[in-house]
Every structure is written in C-alpha cells, then in structure tokens.
Design an enzyme around this catalytic site. Structure first.
Site, mmCIF file in Angstrom:
data_model
loop_
_atom_site.group_PDB
_atom_site.id
_atom_site.type_symbol
_atom_site.label_atom_id
_atom_site.label_comp_id
_atom_site.label_asym_id
_atom_site.label_seq_id
_atom_site.Cartn_x
_atom_site.Cartn_y
_atom_site.Cartn_z
ATOM 1 N N GLY A 249 31.698 0.109 100.365
ATOM 2 C CA GLY A 249 32.886 -0.166 99.558
ATOM 3 C C GLY A 249 32.625 0.240 98.129
ATOM 4 N N ASP A 250 33.680 0.448 97.371
ATOM 5 C CA ASP A 250 33.503 0.738 95.954
ATOM 6 C C ASP A 250 33.325 -0.601 95.224
ATOM 7 O OD1 ASP A 250 35.037 3.259 93.808
ATOM 8 O OD2 ASP A 250 33.376 1.881 93.468
ATOM 9 N N ALA A 251 33.006 -0.530 93.947
ATOM 10 C CA ALA A 251 32.639 -1.732 93.171
ATOM 11 C C ALA A 251 33.752 -2.775 93.220
ATOM 12 C CB ALA A 251 32.367 -1.326 91.734
#
Ligand code: GLC
Length: 724
Positions: A249-251
């Site tokens: 996942g992204d941040a």
C-alpha cells in the site's frame, strides 16, 4: 541455502504472519528497534549500513523465527548520486539513461542496507498541473513502458541476491496520473478501454520485466479506491498477469479508505485492503504492536489470503538472499557520489537537455554561445544549486557550484556579468530593473529561470504553470532592451511559456538534471555538447488546453489550418494564418495545437530522413505475430557539427471499429551522427503493434490500411502498410 517457505509459514503464529505484512517508518530509532523485535517484517530506513545491520541483527537474532527485514526507501533517481529526474530521463529517448540511473542507485542503496526501492513510478500522465509528472516518463505509454522496463532491469540486475541490486516497485497502480484537474490524490474516472490502452500498459510491461513489487495508488478509480480494488489488484495484476511479487500500500493509503468513505474505521479498511490484494500495509495503525499484540484476530481475515500475502513477502526476502546474507558489508558503504558515478550522471544529464528554440530570426542563432564578448547571466538559476529535483533524500550529495561557476569554467574567454534578476517567488521589480540596466551593457543575455524543486513533485499541483514570481517579467523586460536573449529553463514539468517565448531568441529546457546539472548545462550552452533530447510531454499554450497530448483522437471535426478565411469581425479569433475552419474542435482564443509537441527538439546541426521502406508492406492477421514488417529509413546529418537525432516511428490506423488516435508511437531510436554522416535505421513492426483495445476486455487487430510515419520532428516520411 534455499529457505523452505512452506515449512516456515507452517511454523508462524498469527502475530508473526501479520508482522510480515506491515512496513512503517519511525523517526525514533529505539521505537523502530522495538517494533522489529516485536515482529515487524519491513522498515523504511535512511541508508546507513550500520543502522540497517543493527535492525537486521535484531530481526535475525532476537526474534523467534529470525526472519530478516525488507528495508525500503524511495530511491527514485539516485541515492547519493542524483541523476536527472525521470521526466528528464524520458526526454533523452534513451532507455540506457534510465537503466544507468537504476544501476548506480541500486549499488549505492544496497551498500547502505536498502534492499527495496519504491521506484520506478510508471504513471502515464497528460496533465502538467500534477506535480508528480516529474517522477514519471511523460505522456506516451510506449516511451514510458520502455523506460519502465529499463529501470526495473537496472534496479534488479541479473538477480536480486546480488549485492548490487534492489527490489523494484512499479507505482502507483493504477491511473494515479489521471487525477481530475491534475489535483494530486484526486478522483479518476476512466473507460475500461483507456485504462487498458494507456494506464495499465506500463505496469503490464514492468511486470513482464520481472518487477518485484507494485504499489497501490491513492486515487479512487471509477468509484473504487485502488487500495480496495480487488478486480484490478487481484483480478488483473495477480490472476490475469500472473504477478507473483508483492503489492504494497502507499503511505497510509489503507487507512485513507476511511477518508474515501468506503470503510467505517481502520480495522475495516485493513480488512478491505488485504482481501482486495494489498499484501503489505504501509503506515497507519500497526497490525502488530511492539508487544506483539495483533490488531486483528484470525477470524477477521481470510487465513488463505494472509498466507498468500506472507508467502509473497517471504519469497521476496528469499529472492534477495536475505535469509543467507541479511547483513551488508559496512566497508563497502558509499556515503557520497563517487567520481565514476558522477561521470555517469553527467553523461545522463547531457542527454536529457532539449533545445526548444534557437531562432535565427534576428540574423543568427544565438546558441551555442560565443566564446568571447560580454554576457550577462541573470535569473534565480544563475547561482541556485537547486538542480536535484523532487524525491531526493536529505543525505544526497549536494550540487557544489551553480551555473555561473560552470559557465565561467566552460567559457573562460567570456566577460561574464552575473545578476540575480529575480527571485523564484518574490514578484518585486527591483531586481528586474537592476538586470535590465546591466543587460544594456551586454552583447547577449542568458536568463536562467525556472521552477524550483520545492514546487515540483508530490502534493505540488499548480493551477497556473507559468514561471513563478517575477521571472516572466524579467524575461520580458530584458528582451525589451533589444539585446539577444537565451533562456535556460530549469523545471520539473512542462510550463506555459506564452508570455515570453516569442520575445527571446533561444530556449534550452534542462529539467532538473541532478548532481551534474550545471556542468551539463554549461556544456550544452557552449556547444561542446549538442543537445539531443526531445519533449516527452506536451507543452500547452495555456492551462485551459489541458489535457493535451500527441496521440489524441481525430474527433468528428478536426481543426484544419487550411480552412476558410474568417470574416474580418472574427479575424481576431483566427489561427496563425487567419485561416481555419470555424466549426471545428479548437479554442477560438488560441492558435491551434500545443506550444511544443511531443517529440519536439532542435539541434545545433540539421538532419534529413529519406528512403523509407516497409518490407513487406502487406501483413496477414492470421500470421499470429509471426508476420513482421521491416521499416527502414536513412537519417543524414546535413549540418556542420556532430549531433544526435531522435527518430520516431508512428502507426496510424485510418479506419477501425473504434476511433483511433491520430498516431501511436511504436518505435524510437536516438542515433549519433557525425557532420555529413548517415545511418540506415531499421524497426521491426509486428501484427501485435497494430492491435488496439476495442473495450476493456478485447484487444484486437482489424484488417485495413495503416500509415507508417517516421519523423524526427524536423522531417517526416510516410508509407502505407496493409493488414489482410
Ligand atoms: C508517498 C508516495 C509514494 C512513496 C511513499 C513512501 O506518499 O505516494 O510514491 O513511495 O509515500 O515514501
């Protein structure tokens, strides 16, 4: 020694499994160490071999199973040695430039203990308002795909177990570059056909190249946020394409499913994301805290899905050789750019520069600069060191000296005068007036202007993409003196240049070229380097034209330049020659088309294309790809200096069941030619190159006539090709 992943998995507790599915970053090293001891399987880590070895030691020696860590960092265009930004690299039209960046980055990163980079960013985008265009390879899916594959190959080398490789990460899956209004993180809504044709393709090519991981995008797509988009994360990426790496996942992207409004709370968000196909959650609430307490109980997540995600993580760690060699040799650590890597970065920078304009309108081309005479260098980039661009870590080797110093060294016979002329942001006129006075004393003026990197990159969308501050005013005021003006344009994106471009003689677009920028720019200004870059992303005339890109559809009313002459009362709306069809797809307050088209770029020499052949010029659909046509063309350097030409191969499908773009890029070649020299270039076109997506599920070819066009921006030759 290969690790038995199934055996290891069978011995893992629920907490130990969840610990492998999380990456976090913590400023406090003690907290980071505690989390690793509690079972965290991956960390973000500013590179220091000693610090990463300490974390690996805790993971390997102080936890029950001793599973080593993935250690990640955004190494996007360099670690210590900063290369040109990816958009600049795209301007080189040379995959070797992208590969050389990735190789050098991987060597520097792995030696510091980083084994996973969140790069390459392969989002195609047609909207320069979006600050992250700097991180990608521009608007064309064919060009971007080739560079994406080159970066993956550069990062991953011949095997991830090598000490000079890092796991790559294709991001951001998918269509993040299509954010409405170019506003970062904004909604995307795209037809399945365009999704396949334009936005998924760079990821497909990167997966085919063997990319080790993929990062989910922040945006929602057609109403479904990507971090919870099972159809694409699992259905297309993992099942249809057979991707066996891991999805990260992204941040805080998983937690933001709550903000998207598709999850009531973060526990539900985590469940949605993991079930959709996210394998590793980045940031957010810890899946397992430092005491080893799990956030979710076994009944809240599919065991099968969790096991699959853990397998993907363990497989990557094994591919990286971390079970055998979790530690890095601290004696090999580089903490700054080496001479060898500087030379590589310099060579890359020189190949990314684009000569946008070199108008002999007032008697002679003003570039290359003369070796003698009095030249005023003004503008914020006269002395600014800000050439590294977006996505650079704090420990990158800084630019030591600016353009003024580089030009003094490059052209010592010139009587240089250096003035600020304008600040990046301050709209005040005092510095402009000073520069104008000094311009009157000069034989020629070089204005080094641009977009500083702090307004480029993530979360830096701009509604107005003109030069910031009083820089345009500076150009206009200096040009008004009548002294010849050369502009050096340093930028992270295509800019709108309409309020000054016609008042200056020459423009060199240098992008953010990285550590060796000033020296490379000075060499291009002096003519020691002949610029060979080309525009990888259209320069609009106005923000109102966006989205604007080269491979657009024809529309039912394509604008024509040779249409009717407008009646006098409407002449103000006319195009450049006061002749275009009124009822066509255009803006009545703009000349037709962009300021600089995809593929545009000049040289200090001239080239000519000739003798285009297509052999055979008939292909059969049922050849099933066995049939190929050889497209050959002669390119000649008809000028007086050596130079590189970039030859582009386009395919146009005149009639199809689905409206086709006016052209599609299907080949490109950068070729160096001595003055007077020539070369015969050949491209292979397969039936597959004539395919298109009819909808979201069928990629087809249709028999008919195609036009093969070869162009270098200056000259164009075409030839028919028939598909039976
Ligand atoms: C950022 C970016 C992503 C990056 C990640 C970790 O928000 O979207 O590209 O890799 O966070 O820094």
């Amino acid at each position: 020694m290969a690790v038995d992943i199934e055996d290891l998995l069978s011995r893992m507790s629920w907490e130990q499994k969840l610990g492998q599915l999380q990456i976090v970053w913590r400023k406090d090293p003690a907290e980071q160490r505690a989390l690793v001891k509690g079972g965290l399987g991956a960390v973000f880590w500013p590179p220091s071999a000693a610090a990463t070895n300490e974390l690996q030691r805790i993971a390997v020696e102080e936890t029950e199973l001793g599973i080593p860590l993935l250690i990640a960092l955004d190494v996007v265009h360099g670690q210590f040695t900063i290369f040109p930004t990816p958009l600049a690299q795209a301007a080189s039209f040379d995959p070797e430039v992208a590969r050389s960046d990735a190789r050098a980055s991987a060597e520097e990163a792995r030696a510091a203990g980083v084994n996973w980079t969140f790069s390459p960013m392969v989002d195609v985008t047609r909207d320069p308002r979006w600050g992250r265009v700097v991180e990608g390879f521009g608007e064309d899916v064919f060009l971007a795909s080739g560079l994406a594959a080159a970066k993956v190959a550069g990062y991953q080398g011949s095997g991830l177990a090598e000490e000079t490789t890092v796991a790559s990460c294709l991001k951001h899956f998918v269509a993040y570059g299509a954010a409405e209004a170019g506003r970062d993180y904004n909604t995307t809504d795209i037809s399945e056909r365009r999704l396949r044709e334009t936005y998924l393709e760079t990821f497909r090519v990167g997966v085919e190249q063997g990319a080790a991981s993929v990062m989910a995008a922040f945006n929602s797509l057609n109403g479904r946020p990507m971090h919870a988009n099972r159809r694409l994360l699992t259905g297309v990426l993992k099942e249809e394409w057979g991707f066996d790496g891991l999805v990260v996942g992204d941040a805080d992207g998983v937690a933001q499913l709550v903000d998207h409004g598709v999850a009531a709370d973060e526990r539900e968000a985590i469940r949605l994301a993991i079930e959709a196909g996210v394998d590793v959650v980045m940031g957010g609430t810890l899946l397992v805290d430092a005491e080893g307490t799990p956030l979710l109980s076994p009944g809240e997540l599919s065991q099968e899905r969790v096991d699959d995600a853990v397998r993907r993580v363990l497989r990557l760690k094994e591919r990286l050789g971390l079970f055998d060699r979790p530690f890095v040799d601290e004696s090999r650590e580089a903490t700054a750019a080496t001479a060898e890597r500087r030379a590589t970065a310099r060579g890359a920078a020189e190949r990314c520069i684009v000569l946008l304009k070199n108008d002999p309108g007032r008697g002679r081309e003003r570039l290359p600069l003369p070796p003698r005479g009095r030249i005023l260098l003004a503008g914020p980039y006269a002395r600014s060191l800000d050439h590294l661009g977006a996505w650079v870590q704090r420990f990158a080797t800084p630019v030591a000296a600016g353009l003024a110093d580089a030009l003094a060294a490059e052209l010592p016979g010139v009587d240089w005068d250096v003035a600020e002329g304008a600040d990046f942001f301050d709209p005040s006129e005092e510095a402009v007036a000073e520069a104008v006075e000094r311009a009157r004393e000069a034989d020629l003026v070089v204005l080094a202007v641009g977009e500083p990197s702090r307004i480029s990159g993530e979360a830096s969308s701009r509604s107005d993409i003109a030069l910031p501050g009083a820089q345009s005013r500076l150009i206009q005021a200096v040009a008004a003196t009548g002294v010849p003006v050369v502009v050096v344009l340093v930028t992270g994106r295509p800019l709108v240049v309409e309020d000054w471009i016609d008042r200056v003689d020459s423009v060199l677009c240098t992008w953010h070229l990285g550590l060796e920028a000033p020296a490379a720019i000075a060499a291009a200004l002096s003519g020691r380097v002949n610029p060979g870059g080309r525009v990888p992303m259209t320069f609009p005339r106005a923000v109102g034209q966006i989205p604007i890109y080269h491979d657009h559809e024809r529309t039912g009313r394509p604008p024509q330049l040779d249409g009717m002459v407008l009646p006098d009362e409407q002449a103000e709306f006319a195009g450049p020659n006061n002749t275009f069809d009124y009822y066509t797809s255009k803006f009545i307050d703009l000349p037709l088309g962009p300021r600089f088209d995809f593929g545009h770029g000049l040289s200090y020499t001239t080239f000519e294309l000739s003798d285009l052949t297509v052999s055979p010029d008939r292909l059969r659909e049922q050849d099933d790809g066995a049939g190929t046509a050889e497209v050959s063309v002669t390119v000649r350097n008809t000028g007086t200096v050596d130079g590189d030409d970039v030859v582009l191969l386009f395919v146009t499908d005149a009639v199809a069941s689905v409206a086709q773009p006016v052209r599609r890029l299907r080949g490109y070649r950068r070729v160096a030619l001595p003055a007077g020299g020539s070369a015969r270039l050949s491209f292979t076109l397969a039936v597959d190159d004539l395919c298109f997506w009819a909808d979201g599920t069928h990629r087809i070819t249709e028999p008919g006539e195609f036009s093969i066009t070869v162009s270098d921006g200056a000259s164009t030759v075409s030839h028919p090709l028939f598909l039976a």
